[in-house]
Write an enzyme that holds these catalytic residues in place. Structure first.
Site, PDB file in Angstrom:
ATOM      1  N   MET A  61       0.824  -1.206   0.000  1.00  0.00           N
ATOM      2  CA  MET A  61       0.000   0.000   0.000  1.00  0.00           C
ATOM      3  C   MET A  61       0.857   1.254   0.000  1.00  0.00           C
ATOM      4  SD  MET A  61      -1.191   0.578   3.922  1.00  0.00           S
ATOM      5  CE  MET A  61      -1.527   2.276   3.511  1.00  0.00           C
ATOM      6  N   CYS A  62       0.230   2.360  -0.415  1.00  0.00           N
ATOM      7  CA  CYS A  62       0.857   3.676  -0.369  1.00  0.00           C
ATOM      8  C   CYS A  62      -0.256   4.700  -0.168  1.00  0.00           C
ATOM      9  CB  CYS A  62       1.670   3.944  -1.630  1.00  0.00           C
ATOM     10  SG  CYS A  62       0.676   4.036  -3.138  1.00  0.00           S
ATOM     11  N   ARG A  63      -0.062   5.904  -0.661  1.00  0.00           N
ATOM     12  CA  ARG A  63      -1.076   6.953  -0.491  1.00  0.00           C
ATOM     13  C   ARG A  63      -2.263   6.731  -1.425  1.00  0.00           C
ATOM     14  NH1 ARG A  63      -1.883  12.432  -2.603  1.00  0.00           N
ATOM     15  NH2 ARG A  63      -2.983  13.639  -1.014  1.00  0.00           N
TER      16      ARG A  63
END
Length: 104
Positions: A61-63
């Site tokens: 995951m990231c932003r």
């Protein structure tokens, strides 16, 4: 590329499923808000690839989902086939699961 929605991730977390959550954002982003995943910033993903499990499912995951997709593409070149991208990233989590989460 395999993707998972934030609702599907929440179900996995709620059920206590055995998987690894990798957050590829920068440390300052992780400190602002996180879902409890292991922090491995995108710039170091290949250097720290040994921290990514090959034995169980891994959600990256990231932003917003773009950096995590890039991380998955890099790791796939090392032979990883157990990776899933969190669609929409932490922004989608804040919008759909936990509106109290700090986002930036």
């Amino acid at each position: 590329m395999n993707e998972i929605t934030v609702q599907e991730l929440k179900e996995k977390l709620d059920k206590g499923e055995d998987f690894q959550l990798i957050d590829v954002r920068e440390e300052f982003e992780y400190e602002t808000s996180n879902l409890g995943g292991q922090l491995i910033p995108l710039g170091g993903i290949l250097i720290e690839a040994d921290k990514v499990s090959k034995d169980k499912p891994v959600v990256v995951m990231c932003r917003s989902g773009k950096r995590s997709a890039a991380a998955i593409m890099q790791l796939q070149q090392l032979g990883y086939s157990n990776l899933t991208n969190l669609k929409g990233g932490i922004l989608a989590w804040a919008a759909e699961v936990d509106p109290t989460l700090n986002v930036y």
